[in-house]
Motif scaffolding. Structure first.
Motif, PDB file in Angstrom:
ATOM      1  N   THR A   7      78.163  50.145  33.804  1.00 37.98           N
ATOM      2  CA  THR A   7      77.951  50.241  35.244  1.00 37.98           C
ATOM      3  C   THR A   7      78.848  49.271  36.000  1.00 37.98           C
ATOM      4  O   THR A   7      79.474  49.628  37.007  1.00 37.98           O
ATOM      5  CB  THR A   7      76.465  49.985  35.587  1.00 37.98           C
ATOM      6  N   LEU A   8      78.938  48.032  35.518  1.00 30.79           N
ATOM      7  CA  LEU A   8      79.768  47.026  36.188  1.00 30.79           C
ATOM      8  C   LEU A   8      81.248  47.378  36.124  1.00 30.79           C
ATOM      9  O   LEU A   8      81.968  47.250  37.126  1.00 30.79           O
ATOM     10  CB  LEU A   8      79.520  45.643  35.582  1.00 30.79           C
ATOM     11  N   PHE A   9      81.719  47.818  34.967  1.00 30.31           N
ATOM     12  CA  PHE A   9      83.125  48.195  34.859  1.00 30.31           C
ATOM     13  C   PHE A   9      83.442  49.381  35.765  1.00 30.31           C
ATOM     14  O   PHE A   9      84.460  49.389  36.465  1.00 30.31           O
ATOM     15  CB  PHE A   9      83.513  48.510  33.412  1.00 30.31           C
ATOM     16  N   ALA A  10      82.574  50.387  35.774  1.00 32.49           N
ATOM     17  CA  ALA A  10      82.801  51.558  36.635  1.00 32.49           C
ATOM     18  C   ALA A  10      82.796  51.153  38.105  1.00 32.49           C
ATOM     19  O   ALA A  10      83.664  51.574  38.889  1.00 32.49           O
ATOM     20  CB  ALA A  10      81.750  52.632  36.356  1.00 32.49           C
ATOM     21  N   ARG A  11      81.832  50.329  38.481  1.00 33.95           N
ATOM     22  CA  ARG A  11      81.733  49.887  39.876  1.00 33.95           C
ATOM     23  C   ARG A  11      82.982  49.135  40.306  1.00 33.95           C
ATOM     24  O   ARG A  11      83.583  49.419  41.338  1.00 33.95           O
ATOM     25  CB  ARG A  11      80.501  49.002  40.051  1.00 33.95           C
ATOM     26  N   ASP A  12      83.391  48.155  39.488  1.00 31.80           N
ATOM     27  CA  ASP A  12      84.483  47.286  39.917  1.00 31.80           C
ATOM     28  C   ASP A  12      85.855  47.928  39.754  1.00 31.80           C
ATOM     29  O   ASP A  12      86.763  47.634  40.533  1.00 31.80           O
ATOM     30  CB  ASP A  12      84.382  45.937  39.212  1.00 31.80           C
ATOM     31  N   LEU A  13      86.029  48.817  38.804  1.00 29.87           N
ATOM     32  CA  LEU A  13      87.276  49.577  38.753  1.00 29.87           C
ATOM     33  C   LEU A  13      87.346  50.538  39.943  1.00 29.87           C
ATOM     34  O   LEU A  13      88.422  50.765  40.504  1.00 29.87           O
ATOM     35  CB  LEU A  13      87.422  50.312  37.430  1.00 29.87           C
ATOM     36  N   GLY A  14      86.201  51.068  40.357  1.00 34.76           N
ATOM     37  CA  GLY A  14      86.156  51.874  41.578  1.00 34.76           C
ATOM     38  C   GLY A  14      86.519  51.045  42.802  1.00 34.76           C
ATOM     39  O   GLY A  14      87.229  51.514  43.699  1.00 34.76           O
ATOM     40  N   MET A  90      89.564  53.561  33.707  1.00 34.87           N
ATOM     41  CA  MET A  90      88.127  53.843  33.839  1.00 34.87           C
ATOM     42  C   MET A  90      87.655  54.724  32.682  1.00 34.87           C
ATOM     43  O   MET A  90      86.615  54.445  32.065  1.00 34.87           O
ATOM     44  CB  MET A  90      87.834  54.566  35.153  1.00 34.87           C
ATOM     45  N   ALA A  91      88.402  55.761  32.388  1.00 37.48           N
ATOM     46  CA  ALA A  91      88.030  56.686  31.314  1.00 37.48           C
ATOM     47  C   ALA A  91      88.075  55.991  29.953  1.00 37.48           C
ATOM     48  O   ALA A  91      87.167  56.165  29.130  1.00 37.48           O
ATOM     49  CB  ALA A  91      88.953  57.901  31.329  1.00 37.48           C
ATOM     50  N   VAL A  92      89.109  55.189  29.713  1.00 40.59           N
ATOM     51  CA  VAL A  92      89.239  54.474  28.444  1.00 40.59           C
ATOM     52  C   VAL A  92      88.085  53.502  28.248  1.00 40.59           C
ATOM     53  O   VAL A  92      87.504  53.410  27.160  1.00 40.59           O
ATOM     54  CB  VAL A  92      90.601  53.744  28.364  1.00 40.59           C
ATOM     55  N   VAL A  93      87.736  52.765  29.294  1.00 43.00           N
ATOM     56  CA  VAL A  93      86.645  51.788  29.192  1.00 43.00           C
ATOM     57  C   VAL A  93      85.333  52.500  28.854  1.00 43.00           C
ATOM     58  O   VAL A  93      84.616  52.096  27.936  1.00 43.00           O
ATOM     59  CB  VAL A  93      86.526  50.953  30.491  1.00 43.00           C
ATOM     60  N   GLN A  94      85.021  53.556  29.571  1.00 36.38           N
ATOM     61  CA  GLN A  94      83.755  54.260  29.321  1.00 36.38           C
ATOM     62  C   GLN A  94      83.732  54.883  27.921  1.00 36.38           C
ATOM     63  O   GLN A  94      82.745  54.757  27.194  1.00 36.38           O
ATOM     64  CB  GLN A  94      83.519  55.322  30.399  1.00 36.38           C
ATOM     65  N   THR A  95      84.818  55.538  27.535  1.00 37.70           N
ATOM     66  CA  THR A  95      84.888  56.168  26.213  1.00 37.70           C
ATOM     67  C   THR A  95      84.777  55.124  25.108  1.00 37.70           C
ATOM     68  O   THR A  95      84.060  55.323  24.118  1.00 37.70           O
ATOM     69  CB  THR A  95      86.208  56.959  26.069  1.00 37.70           C
ATOM     70  N   THR A 129      83.832  39.464  34.373  1.00 33.46           N
ATOM     71  CA  THR A 129      84.056  38.387  35.337  1.00 33.46           C
ATOM     72  C   THR A 129      85.543  38.239  35.645  1.00 33.46           C
ATOM     73  O   THR A 129      85.913  37.915  36.776  1.00 33.46           O
ATOM     74  CB  THR A 129      83.457  37.049  34.865  1.00 33.46           C
ATOM     75  N   HIS A 130      86.388  38.465  34.675  1.00 37.33           N
ATOM     76  CA  HIS A 130      87.836  38.436  34.881  1.00 37.33           C
ATOM     77  C   HIS A 130      88.244  39.519  35.878  1.00 37.33           C
ATOM     78  O   HIS A 130      89.023  39.268  36.805  1.00 37.33           O
ATOM     79  CB  HIS A 130      88.541  38.627  33.528  1.00 37.33           C
ATOM     80  N   LEU A 131      87.706  40.707  35.724  1.00 32.77           N
ATOM     81  CA  LEU A 131      87.972  41.809  36.644  1.00 32.77           C
ATOM     82  C   LEU A 131      87.513  41.450  38.056  1.00 32.77           C
ATOM     83  O   LEU A 131      88.252  41.617  39.028  1.00 32.77           O
ATOM     84  CB  LEU A 131      87.272  43.085  36.150  1.00 32.77           C
ATOM     85  N   THR A 132      86.322  40.915  38.163  1.00 36.66           N
ATOM     86  CA  THR A 132      85.768  40.574  39.467  1.00 36.66           C
ATOM     87  C   THR A 132      86.552  39.438  40.130  1.00 36.66           C
ATOM     88  O   THR A 132      86.776  39.454  41.344  1.00 36.66           O
ATOM     89  CB  THR A 132      84.285  40.194  39.341  1.00 36.66           C
ATOM     90  N   TYR A 133      86.978  38.473  39.341  1.00 35.64           N
ATOM     91  CA  TYR A 133      87.780  37.356  39.862  1.00 35.64           C
ATOM     92  C   TYR A 133      89.046  37.882  40.526  1.00 35.64           C
ATOM     93  O   TYR A 133      89.346  37.551  41.678  1.00 35.64           O
ATOM     94  CB  TYR A 133      88.118  36.397  38.710  1.00 35.64           C
ATOM     95  N   HIS A 134      89.786  38.712  39.803  1.00 37.77           N
ATOM     96  CA  HIS A 134      91.027  39.244  40.366  1.00 37.77           C
ATOM     97  C   HIS A 134      90.757  40.253  41.487  1.00 37.77           C
ATOM     98  O   HIS A 134      91.556  40.354  42.423  1.00 37.77           O
ATOM     99  CB  HIS A 134      91.895  39.853  39.274  1.00 37.77           C
TER     100      HIS A 134
END
Length: 150
Positions: A7-14, A90-95, A129-134
């Protein structure tokens, strides 16, 4: 935990995708000024490379090969290409996250990333957290620099 991470990866990549879309002037994606050494375009490439390496290649076994130096040296990649890279990531992370189980999270992450081994769970939380930081840097960059003419 995996559901939360997905959920967090999808949200923040979005959110990353939306930030790239919001730039009024496409060339400002690559603007740097004074003490701001990394452009939004380079931070976007860095995040894509980071997630494709540590989640895609290591956990998802995608075969992705990272060229980290290009993440910071490439310039003027078109906005549409950045958006495509985000969508693919996004697709790679979810898969890739679908290929691991909750029981694997406490296991040692298969690659040494820091000075000492960590668990898979720790590394995945670190990546969020790295994703959110950037992402915060990108948001600030857009709001501060997109209004200026360089």
């Amino acid at each position: 935990m995996l559901k939360t991470l997905k959920t967090l990866f999808a949200r923040d990549l979005g959110r990353l995708r939306r930030e790239i879309e919001l730039y009024q002037t496409e060339s400002n994606l690559w603007a740097i000024d004074q003490q701001i050494a990394n452009s939004t375009g380079n931070l976007c490439l860095h995040l894509v490379g980071n997630l494709n390496t540590y989640i895609g290649a290591v956990l998802g076994k995608t075969g992705y090969i990272r060229h980290r130096e290009l993440e910071f040296s490439l310039r003027d990649v078109p906005r549409d290409e950045l958006l495509r890279k985000i969508d693919e990531t996004m697709a790679v992370v979810q898969t890739s996250l679908n290929q691991i189980s909750e029981e694997q999270l406490p296991d040692e992450y298969p690659m040494l990333v820091f000075d000492e081994p960590t668990t898979t769970e720790f590394l995945l939380v670190h990546l969020t957290t790295h994703l959110t930081y950037h992402l915060g840097q990108i948001n600030y960059h857009r709001r501060l620099l997109d209004r200026k003419l360089f």
